[in-house]
Design a protein around this motif. Structure first.
Motif, mmCIF file in Angstrom:
data_model
loop_
_atom_site.group_PDB
_atom_site.id
_atom_site.type_symbol
_atom_site.label_atom_id
_atom_site.label_comp_id
_atom_site.label_asym_id
_atom_site.label_seq_id
_atom_site.Cartn_x
_atom_site.Cartn_y
_atom_site.Cartn_z
ATOM 1 N N SER A 57 25.216 51.834 71.750
ATOM 2 C CA SER A 57 25.413 50.971 70.577
ATOM 3 C C SER A 57 24.627 49.674 70.713
ATOM 4 C CB SER A 57 26.895 50.664 70.370
ATOM 5 O OG SER A 57 27.424 49.951 71.475
ATOM 6 N N TRP A 61 21.759 48.577 68.018
ATOM 7 C CA TRP A 61 21.748 47.323 67.271
ATOM 8 C C TRP A 61 20.532 46.474 67.626
ATOM 9 C CZ3 TRP A 61 23.992 46.652 62.922
ATOM 10 C CH2 TRP A 61 25.146 47.391 62.610
ATOM 11 N N THR A 109 23.674 52.911 64.162
ATOM 12 C CA THR A 109 24.293 51.723 63.555
ATOM 13 C C THR A 109 24.972 52.059 62.239
ATOM 14 O OG1 THR A 109 22.277 51.026 62.394
ATOM 15 C CG2 THR A 109 22.609 50.177 64.644
ATOM 16 N N ASN A 112 30.701 54.718 61.904
ATOM 17 C CA ASN A 112 31.845 53.809 61.927
ATOM 18 C C ASN A 112 32.156 53.438 63.378
ATOM 19 O OD1 ASN A 112 33.641 55.742 63.080
ATOM 20 N ND2 ASN A 112 34.311 56.447 61.070
ATOM 21 N N ARG A 113 32.940 52.408 63.557
ATOM 22 C CA ARG A 113 33.197 51.854 64.901
ATOM 23 C C ARG A 113 33.776 52.901 65.847
ATOM 24 N NH1 ARG A 113 30.667 48.347 67.511
ATOM 25 N NH2 ARG A 113 30.984 49.655 69.276
ATOM 26 N N GLU A 114 34.717 53.721 65.362
ATOM 27 C CA GLU A 114 35.349 54.714 66.238
ATOM 28 C C GLU A 114 34.331 55.727 66.760
ATOM 29 O OE1 GLU A 114 39.786 55.480 64.630
ATOM 30 O OE2 GLU A 114 38.195 55.755 63.135
ATOM 31 N N LEU A 116 31.058 55.302 66.961
ATOM 32 C CA LEU A 116 30.115 54.609 67.832
ATOM 33 C C LEU A 116 30.719 54.365 69.211
ATOM 34 C CD1 LEU A 116 27.267 53.510 67.894
ATOM 35 C CD2 LEU A 116 28.110 51.357 66.977
ATOM 36 N N ASP A 117 32.002 54.051 69.252
ATOM 37 C CA ASP A 117 32.687 53.892 70.538
ATOM 38 C C ASP A 117 32.689 55.201 71.324
ATOM 39 O OD1 ASP A 117 33.205 51.220 70.043
ATOM 40 O OD2 ASP A 117 35.297 51.542 69.442
ATOM 41 N N ASP A 120 29.344 55.540 72.944
ATOM 42 C CA ASP A 120 29.290 54.664 74.119
ATOM 43 C C ASP A 120 30.059 55.241 75.299
ATOM 44 O OD1 ASP A 120 27.677 52.787 72.893
ATOM 45 O OD2 ASP A 120 29.332 51.422 72.395
ATOM 46 N N SER A 133 25.855 60.453 61.245
ATOM 47 C CA SER A 133 25.494 59.156 60.660
ATOM 48 C C SER A 133 24.945 59.294 59.238
ATOM 49 C CB SER A 133 24.472 58.424 61.532
ATOM 50 O OG SER A 133 23.176 58.981 61.399
ATOM 51 N N THR A 137 30.936 56.575 54.992
ATOM 52 C CA THR A 137 32.064 56.130 55.815
ATOM 53 C C THR A 137 33.325 56.950 55.550
ATOM 54 O OG1 THR A 137 32.546 54.389 54.202
ATOM 55 C CG2 THR A 137 31.233 53.785 56.115
#
Length: 185
Positions: A57, A61, A109, A112-114, A116-117, A120, A133, A137
């Motif tokens: 991530s 970014w 990018t 969504n955050r979940e 992307l986590d 990672d 991606s 959303t």
């Protein structure tokens, strides 16, 4: 800075280490004529070249910020014949990547955050993450709901089918459920 003084673009950790070591000064390089875009590019270059272990991530970014800063400076990002144009390949070569890989990394990018986590944490592979991606959303939240209810992610073939439906404007919650109920190869 416009209001006076200077801003640290790169070397925050060195500054903090110097402070902790009780050193009142440290060597710096002062660049007086740097706009925000040039400062962003310099910061990204420093981080990407000097930090060995970046999360996917963070790389995503950083590449996106680099792309956006170059675009803000008016640098064409497409293929060009004249020497003033910087191609995606040249940007990628600068960081030891292929142009297609840089573009794939930037796609992260849009997750969504979940999700992307999960990339990672190495719980979601890059290829599948890039395919996901391309979904909006809402559809990405359906993927997370499906994972929490069933303990598995969609297969690559299922995501390709979801993406086709999405691009055709036919992806609904019911269509998602139908695709996910098909047996994955």
């Amino acid at each position: 800075r416009r209001q006076g003084g200077y801003e640290i673009i790169a070397g925050h950790r060195r500054k903090e280490a110097s402070r902790l070591a009780g050193r009142p000064t440290m060597p710096v390089q002062v660049c007086r004529d740097m706009d925000d875009s040039a400062a962003t590019i310099a910061m990204i270059e420093t981080n990407l070249k000097n930090r060995q272990k970046l999360l996917p991530s963070e790389r995503a970014w950083a590449f996106r910020m680099m792309r956006d800063a170059l675009a803000h400076q008016g640098v064409p990002l497409g293929e060009g014949e004249d020497d003033k144009k910087i191609t995606k390949k040249e940007i990628a070569d600068h960081f030891g990547e292929s142009a297609s890989n840089v573009m794939r990394i930037i796609r992260l990018t849009l997750l969504n955050r979940e999700l992307l986590d999960m990339v990672d944490a190495s719980k979601l592979k890059l290829g599948l993450a890039v395919q996901i991606s391309y979904l909006d959303t809402e559809a990405q939240s359906w993927v997370m709901d499906y994972l929490s209810q069933n303990g598995v992610l969609p297969s690559s073939d299922q995501v390709k089918e979801l993406r086709q439906l999405f691009e055709q404007g036919k992806l609904t919650q019911d269509a998602f459920t139908e695709v996910m109920s098909e047996e994955a190869p």
